[in-house]
Design an enzyme around this catalytic site. Structure first.
Site: not given
Ligand SMILES: [Zn+2]
Lengths: 384, 135
Positions: A289, A339
């Protein structure tokens, strides 16, 4: 089934996504429907067979609306995971647990988001500032970038990590996005000079240390390992799964913890490896991440790819590139593909283990996928 | 500018700050200070709390320098520093604040390039908010 654990009990058999862009014309609900139907089509499973759903608490499209729109069956399990980007892998983990426990047969996890064209949470000024906002926002610590930059500065100070280390992360993601036609940064290479001369967002983080604001949606389909054998695609097994909320943790502002540089990744990792037949040395490719570059060295340490304080140095000598020790975010990640709260990392992990990534790691058989570090998090260890 | 929107646990901190005092919530049974404030002591599970004065001296634990895009009031003052101060007499207590040239000075008054981790600071107050100046 109870007590036998999750190990390889379930598999991801379908993935779907919309286009990614700064601005898409359709609303979040429509995008959610498209991603879910694409994932089911990929799996070769009819919508009427779906009986479980999981998403993020921040997801705006609720289960009732989604199920009604795409024609899902009777649902017997539904779950939402909190803490924003920390929830991505947990959506799959919840479905895997539900299916392994016999609460459902076919689960769909999804995330739809219009962050590129929609509002950003930190811009709200009229809303009540909840705890811990009273301790940070009056002083101008306003955005997630500011909150994580505070940890990044301390990390760099304590361990000698440098902006070049953060650049290594940004570059690896951008290089992979340059290979991925679906990525927002597909045709836009990054150089060290661009990085070092870009504008600051919150020192020590610059423009390229921050993820892309994106419109888009993704979904994946989870079924039992037994059912997976009859699906259209090669199953990608959920070998191990974990969530992590450490003792005395403070989401985003973990500098109130006794040991602020060991965040949720450490907690999730302990559970993840404890229930796995694999170790970090066995991981062929990782989707870590990356809302901010600085989260990656912290995660590399937390998940055990290197020792504490060595996360910056780990990124040297092309370790995160294809052919390196740990190819990273092979679709481009949050920094350069899209994103969407980290859900694209899950789908890219599946592609790697199917052998269909645009930046395929030869022979990849194991992939670590992680959710947001810095907030209560989650992780998946996938294998083919 | 954003003003603190307090909750029941945090309100005493701001009431003391308005009087020019820095106090930290502390367990009345085991004496362990804790931040942010909460109803119960995580060490001994006691619900008995009190607000003990601290010296108001500390060191910069970390800092950032935000640049726009920011909320308008903050963008006008950017770039400014935001620091995390580790309190000298309660090192596990870390408070977010700003290093300024003097009490009441704006956020951007202290040159962000001069902030360092480890810099010694002391608390001052302005308009009910704690601020930090060089010690
Ligand atoms: Zn106590």
């Amino acid at each position: 089934m109870a007590g036998t654990g999750l190990k390889d009990a379930t598999a991801i058999v379908g993935i779907g996504q919309t286009a990614f862009a700064r601005q898409l014309p359709e609303d979040e609900r429509t995008l959610a429907c498209r991603a879910v139907l694409a994932a089911l089509d990929d799996a070769g499973i009819a919508p009427g067979e779906v009986d479980a759903l999981a998403s993020y608490t921040m997801e705006e499209t609720d289960e009732v609306e989604l199920a009604k729109a795409v024609g899902l069956g009777d649902l017997t399990f539904f779950s939402k995971v909190g803490f924003g980007g920390g929830g991505s892998c947990a959506t799959v983990a919840h479905l895997a647990a539900a299916i392994a426990a016999g609460q459902a047969d076919v689960g769909v996890a999804w995330r739809s988001r219009k962050r590129g064209s929609g509002p950003r949470p930190w811009t709200g000024t009229a809303v009540q500032l909840p705890t811990p906002g009273q301790w940070t926002r009056p002083f101008g610590l306003l955005r997630p970038a500011d909150e994580i930059a505070m940890l990044a500065r301390r990390y760099m100070h304590e361990y000698g990590a440098t902006r070049d280390h953060l650049f290594n992360v940004a570059l690896a993601c951008r290089n992979r996005a340059n290979q991925n036609p679906a990525a927002i940064m597909y045709d836009r290479p990054l150089t060290r000079e661009m990085y070092m001369t870009s504008r600051w967002i919150s020192e020590p983080l610059c423009l390229y240390d921050n993820c892309l604001e994106t419109d888009g949606a993704l979904a994946c389909v989870v079924v039992s390992a037994e059912r997976a054998r009859d699906c259209r695609r090669r199953p990608v097994y959920v070998h191990s799964a974990a969530q992590g909320l450490p003792a005395q943790h403070h989401g985003m502002v973990n500098y109130w913890n006794d040991d602020p540089l060991t965040g949720p990744a450490w907690t999730a990792a302990r559970h993840l490896w404890k229930h796995a037949d694999l170790t970090p040395e066995d991981v062929d490719v990782a989707q870590i991440y990356d809302a901010f570059t600085a989260l990656v060295p912290l995660s590399l340490e937390g998940y055990g790819f290197c020792g504490r304080g060595e996360g910056g140095a780990f990124t040297e000598q092309g370790a995160l590139e294809i052919g390196g020790r740990l190819p990273l975010n092979t679709g481009g990640g949050g920094l350069s593909e899209a994103y969407v709260h980290g859900f694209n990392l899950i789908n890219e992990g599946v592609r790697q283990l199917r052998g269909t990534s645009t930046a395929q790691v030869p022979g990849a058989a194991t992939c670590l996928v992680t959710a947001g570090e810095g907030v209560p998090t989650s992780a998946l260890l996938l294998r083919s | 500018m954003l003003t603190p929107v307090t909750d029941a646990d945090g309100a005493p901190f701001w009431e003391y700050a308005a009087q020019g005092e820095l106090r930290v919530q502390t367990c009345a049974d085991c004496g362990e200070p804790r931040f942010p404030p909460r109803p119960c002591c995580p060490h001994c599970q006691s619900f008995a709390g009190e607000w003990r004065p601290v010296s108001g001296r500390g060191r910069v634990w970390s800092y950032v320098v935000p640049h726009p895009p920011l909320l308008p009031d903050y963008a006008e003052q950017a770039p400014y520093n935001v620091i995390v101060v580790e309190l000298a007499d309660a090192p596990r207590i870390r408070l977010v604040g700003n290093l300024v040239t003097h009490a009441g000075a704006p956020l951007g008054s202290f040159d962000p390039d001069r902030v360092r981790i480890g810099t010694r600071v002391r608390v001052v107050f302005s308009g009910g908010l704690p601020q930090w100046v060089l010690a």
